[in-house]
Design an enzyme around this catalytic site. Structure first.
Site, short mmCIF file in Angstrom:
data_model
loop_
_atom_site.label_atom_id
_atom_site.label_comp_id
_atom_site.label_asym_id
_atom_site.label_seq_id
_atom_site.Cartn_x
_atom_site.Cartn_y
_atom_site.Cartn_z
N CYS A 276 24.91 19.55 2.48
CA CYS A 276 24.93 21.16 2.27
C CYS A 276 25.59 21.95 2.31
O CYS A 276 27.43 22.09 3.08
CB CYS A 276 24.02 21.33 4.03
SG CYS A 276 23.95 22.85 4.91
N ARG B 90 12.83 26.22 -0.50
CA ARG B 90 13.52 25.80 0.79
C ARG B 90 14.35 27.12 1.15
O ARG B 90 14.25 27.27 2.60
CB ARG B 90 13.26 24.77 0.75
CG ARG B 90 13.92 23.86 1.64
CD ARG B 90 14.38 23.04 2.18
NE ARG B 90 14.24 22.44 3.33
CZ ARG B 90 15.37 21.64 4.19
NH1 ARG B 90 16.70 22.49 3.67
NH2 ARG B 90 15.43 21.64 5.04
P1 IMP Z 1 21.88 14.76 6.09
O1 IMP Z 1 21.60 14.00 7.18
O2 IMP Z 1 23.90 15.36 6.88
O3 IMP Z 1 22.83 13.80 5.18
O4 IMP Z 1 21.38 16.40 5.81
C1 IMP Z 1 19.79 15.59 5.63
C2 IMP Z 1 19.65 16.47 5.56
O5 IMP Z 1 20.29 18.67 5.32
C3 IMP Z 1 17.84 17.40 5.48
O6 IMP Z 1 17.08 16.61 6.60
C4 IMP Z 1 18.15 19.17 5.26
O7 IMP Z 1 17.43 19.43 7.04
C5 IMP Z 1 19.42 18.99 4.78
N1 IMP Z 1 19.61 19.82 3.85
C6 IMP Z 1 19.03 18.96 2.20
N2 IMP Z 1 19.55 19.79 1.09
C7 IMP Z 1 19.67 20.63 1.53
C8 IMP Z 1 20.56 21.21 0.93
O8 IMP Z 1 20.49 21.77 -0.65
N3 IMP Z 1 21.37 22.47 1.64
C9 IMP Z 1 21.19 22.22 3.02
N4 IMP Z 1 20.35 21.61 3.43
C10 IMP Z 1 20.18 20.83 2.68
#
Ligand code: IMP
Length: 497
Positions: A315, A413
């Protein structure tokens, strides 16, 4: 929930903390890690046997991930970068994967040709191959099963030409135990139940009964009909309600209104429409990071709330838009309000190691959602690629350029309309191939159990009550990781800083 001193104090000083800023204190313990109960909740009516949910991302959750994760006790949320028909098909694959008692088995007619039956299986996403065969009076005349398809070398043949006849049946009302005993004795994998006119009233499948009778399904996260649970992401507005209709028809257990800013007008309107239209289906809404937003969403009918603005490993929202809140304080503040109203909070994103799961649950989350920690597994969508002799899989943000180009689900989104003028809020990357999900989840849940054992908490409620934190410095964090040593062998649950 007991006050969390480090988080309270930080909050009073206007600080927000995240996972790496704290560690849990240990407490008096009377139980062993294997004795703790790790059941969680995703929404008011959707329980979890392990508090882990897979992210609605196109490199994380389709039916393969959702099936395996539900079998391990968690829940998968199928992403929405698919047409509504394809997404519904993914949901159907999960719901049809196991069946205790099949109330309305899919039947074929004896005059159907094999080609059309195979096409229907493909179109509807059936991954079973056993069909009762009916005549024009809808009476049972035979059974088509895997072997019949396998030995058929001419798809123009009719069902009546290739079906097995003289099949074993039972009357409706036969108990699971009796059905299991009959099938075992007669070595039959399928048992259709019929009325006095030989009309089909249901069906048992031996492998499913065996699982139920021998208790080998204890870890499965199933609905009241013995089918694996699954959730699916939708956006906002008319198209979301239409999409929801198709998902509900396939038996989706929970709809997730998946946006980057859950506290916005279109989300409230969509939430209200969904709650009016689909009685009995839980709706989880996200994402938010402030307690005011949580209060408003609960008021509008949310059955669960996803917390996380900017913590995700892929993100860039906090950098690009300057928005977001360090995740631990966000989860803590949101959970304080939500728990009073009996609504679960899902801590979404930003988890790096299994210890972060324990920490998220101790501040009040009822489950965690993971993207990066589940991406790169055998069950995540996409091929394994080899670079520099090592296996990788692609993991990308739903707000990355690649995901938003060509996918209205992703653009929606992040409130972006024009495909040619995109402002991404995520990146695209590769992640080391991790192997099978079951081994990964074993380690994550093992870490959580261990943490709960240290705290002396026998379930998530006690973890919330007893868990308290120290805020740590960067030297404290350095001390927490292995140091002053060159690691020679990879540990199955530690990948470094
Ligand atoms: P991770 O587990 O830290 O990889 O985060 C996953 C979460 O990031 C997802 O469940 C979403 O809520 C959020 N997310 C997914 N794609 C994006 C993006 O492109 N930008 C910001 N947040 C994202």
């Amino acid at each position: 929930m007991r006050k969390k001193s480090a988080l309270e104090r930080a909050g009073e000083e206007g600080f927000a903390l995240t996972y790496d800023d704290v560690r849990l204190r240990s407490g008096f313990s009377e139980m062993m890690p294997h004795e703790v109960n790790v059941c969680g909740r995703f929404s008011r009516n959707v329980d979890l046997k392990i508090p882990i949910v897979s992210a609605a991302m196109d490199t994380v959750t389709e039916h393969g991930m959702a099936i395996e994760l539900a079998k391990l006790g968690g829940l998968g949320i199928v992403h929405k970068n698919l047409s509504s028909e394809k997404q519904a098909k993914e949901v159907a694959k999960v719901k049809l994967h196991l069946n205790g008692f099949i109330e309305k088995p899919v039947c074929v007619f004896e005059s159907d040709d094999v080609k059309s039956i195979l096409a229907r299986m493909e179109e509807k996403g059936f991954d079973f191959q056993s069909f009762p065969v009916l005549n024009d009076n809808k009476e049972l005349v035979g059974l088509l099963a895997g072997n019949d398809f396998e030995f058929c070398d001419d798809e123009k043949l009719l069902a009546r030409d290739v079906m097995t006849t003289g099949i074993l049946t039972a009357k409706k009302g036969v108990t699971i135990e009796a059905a299991y005993a009959i099938m075992k004795e007669r070595k039959k994998k399928i048992l259709p139940l019929v009325d006095d006119s030989n009309r089909v009233l249901g069906m048992y499948v031996f492998s499913d009964l065996k699982r139920i009778i021998t208790g080998s399904n204890e870890s499965y996260n199933v609905d009241e009909n013995g089918r694996l649970r699954v959730g699916a992401a939708i956006g906002v507005g008319d198209s979301a309600v239409e999409r929801a209709e198709k998902l509900v028809q396939k038996g989706v257990d929970v709809l997730v209104v998946d946006t980057a800013h859950g506290d916005s007008r279109a989300v409230y309107d969509t939430l209200r429409r969904l709650k009016d239209k689909f009685f009995g289906v839980d709706v989880v809404v996200g994402n938010v990071s402030n307690s005011d937003s949580v209060g408003r969403l609960i008021e509008a009918g949310a059955d669960g709330i996803k917390v996380g603005q900017g913590p995700g490993s892929i993100c860039t929202t906090r950098i690009v838009a300057g928005i977001g809140r360090p995740q631990l304080s966000a989860v803590y503040e949101c959970a304080k309000i939500a728990l009073e109203k009996g609504v679960p909070i899902c801590a979404d994103g930003g988890l790096k190691n299994s210890g972060d799961i324990t920490i998220a649950l101790a501040v009040g989350a009822s489950c965690v959602m993971m993207g990066g920690m589940l991406a790169g597994t055998e069950e995540s969508p996409g091929k394994t690629i080899f670079l520099d002799g090592r296996p990788w899989k692609i993991y990308r943000g739903m707000g990355s350029l690649g995901a938003m180009r060509g996918h209205v689900g992703s653009r929606e989104r992040y409130n972006q309309i024009d495909e040619n003028k995109l402002v991404p809020e995520g990146v695209e990357g590769k992640i080391a191939y991790k192997g099978e999900l079951a081994n990964i989840i074993f380690q994550y849940v093992g870490g959580l159990r261990s943490g709960m054992g240290y705290v002396g908490a026998k379930n998530l409620l006690e973890l919330r009550e007893k868990g308290d934190f120290d805020r740590i410095s960067s030297s404290g964090l350095g001390e927490s990781h292995p140091h002053d040593v060159s690691i020679l062998k990879d540990a199955p649950n530690y990948r470094g800083k």
